[in-house]
Design an enzyme around this catalytic site. Structure first.
Site, PDB file in Angstrom:
ATOM      1  CB  SER A  84      67.096 -42.383  12.979  1.00 18.81           C
ATOM      2  OG  SER A  84      67.502 -43.764  13.395  1.00 18.81           O
ATOM      3  CG  HIS A  93      65.480 -38.672  10.696  1.00 21.00           C
ATOM      4  ND1 HIS A  93      64.722 -38.409  11.756  1.00 21.00           N
ATOM      5  CD2 HIS A  93      65.820 -39.896  10.902  1.00 21.00           C
ATOM      6  CE1 HIS A  93      64.084 -39.835  12.452  1.00 21.00           C
ATOM      7  NE2 HIS A  93      64.825 -40.547  11.795  1.00 21.00           N
ATOM      8  CE  LYS A  95      60.767 -40.791  11.206  1.00 20.52           C
ATOM      9  NZ  LYS A  95      61.286 -41.809  10.898  1.00 20.52           N
TER      10      LYS A  95
END
Ligand SMILES: *Cc1c(COP(=O)(O)O)cnc(C)c1O
Length: 389
Positions: A179, A207, A239
């Site tokens: 990350s 991610h 995200k």
């Protein structure tokens, strides 16, 4: 010293060490340009990789969901908080990542804690990459298994930890995309390692999901891997998917165990059903608009080319996470402030989020940025980095 004086002392020390953290207050929606109580900035620090957080279609799905289900779920999943739309989202997520089943959690942090809590017990072994996200580290600290950490991406060190252990159950937890660094874990090697030791490999794809792979199915698609009894996937919805929440994907026995035993699943309110409705819409867009991923890739390429020309210290990352390592917290803050004075927002990430002496700017791109935004960033960086490297 009183307790209060002790707290005040710690806060003062943080100021001295340039480690005091502040919240930026937004006054509008997430996006490439954000309004704050200090004015508007061109922002390179959200995890809204596909630009879906404020997409009108998600907003409409959320409104329609609220009309139908209200706002709060009103209870935990095992009482009366579990709605049909949660089931539909779980089925859609499982199908999307190619897993037999999926289970929604209220956040990724809680999903990670839940996996370790439900599967590991006293005497078991859990190993983790040193640069894992805090939620994975906490998952290890809060369960009863022995926690060992190996140097970043060091498969041989991980192998030695497994080989030296007599534990009955062994698990390896790793960020799939790190990350704060943007690099990829060596997943194929870690998967064979786990298989060789009859261990479980847990991938946190916070991610990668929506971003990696032609279809956006994430790190599994990128590495041509599949969920299996040995491989467990955790994905987040806050995200690239632009909403909120998380899920674990795996085999039926795993999902049933989590429902029965994961304390962070059982003892918390189910996510709002309208958010599940919005996430279903996000999933549709992730599949049907591959241009968002292509655009991200081309923005990252443009940035890296430009940064190389300016001789900026790039990291070895090809994802939308592009750190610029600066060193000491004070230096990173100074660069971030200079950028801010030019209307560009890139937060300085400092210890303990990253190791000492690796304070950095963590630049992230979104599909809603354009080429001109990247050029503005490069120009601002060129000025702000002056005298730092
Ligand atoms: C953001 C993040 C999480 C936490 O997910 P939330 O849904 O925000 O709680 C977990 N793991 C990684 C690697 C993350 O970046």
């Amino acid at each position: 010293m009183t307790w209060d004086a002790e707290l005040a002392g710690r806060i003062a020390q943080r100021h001295t060490d340039n480690l005091f953290r502040r919240r930026l207050t937004l006054t509008g929606a997430q996006g490439p340009r954000i309004d704050t109580d200090d004015g508007q900035y061109l922002s390179f620090c959200s995890n809204d990789y596909l630009g879906l957080a404020a997409d009108p279609r998600l907003v409409q799905a959320l409104k329609d969901g609220a009309d139908r289900y209200g706002v709060g779920s009103g209870a935990s999943h095992l009482v009366t908080g579990h709605q049909q739309i949660h089931d539909r989202l779980e089925e859609a997520l499982a199908e999307f990542v190619g897993a037999p089943r999926a289970l929604l959690f209220s956040t990724g942090y809680m999903a990670n804690l839940g996996i370790a809590n439900a599967l590991l017990h006293r005497g078991d072994l859990l190993i983790e990459d040193r640069l894992n996200h805090a939620s994975l580290i906490d998952a290890g600290l809060l369960c009863r298994a022995e926690l060992r950490r190996y140097p970043h991406a060091d498969v041989d060190a991980a192998r030695r930890l497994f080989a030296a252990s007599e534990a009955q159950h062994k698990m390896l937890l790793t960020d799939a995309v790190f990350s704060m660094d943007g690099d990829l874990a060596p997943l194929p090697e870690l998967a064979s390692l786990a298989a060789a030791h009859d261990a479980r490999l847990v991938l946190d794809d916070a991610h990668g999901l929506g971003v990696l792979g032609d279809q956006g199915r994430g790190s599994l698609e990128h590495h041509a891997l599949q969920v299996s009894p040995e491989l467990i996937l955790m994905g987040t919805l806050g995200k690239a998917l632009g909403t909120f929440g998380a899920f674990v994907a795996g085999e039926g026995a795993l999902i049933d165990t989590l429902i029965q035993e994961a304390r962070t699943y059982i003892y918390t309110t189910a996510p709002p059903p309208a958010v599940a409705a919005a996430t279903l819409e996000a999933l549709r867009i992730v599949r049907e608009e591959p241009w968002r991923r292509e655009r991200l890739r081309s923005l990252v390429q443009r940035f890296r080319c430009g940064a190389r020309e300016l001789d900026l210290p790039l990291a070895d990352s090809h994802t939308p996470i592009q750190p610029i390592i600066i060193g000491e917290p004070g230096q990173a803050l100074a660069v971030s402030r200079r950028l801010l004075n030019n209307g560009v927002l890139v937060t300085a990430i400092r210890p303990p989020t990253v190791p000492k002496h690796t304070s950095r700017l963590r630049i992230t791109f979104s599909a809603t940025h354009d080429e001109h935004d990247v050029d503005l960033l490069l120009e601002a960086l060129n000025g702000a980095m002056h005298g730092v490297h």
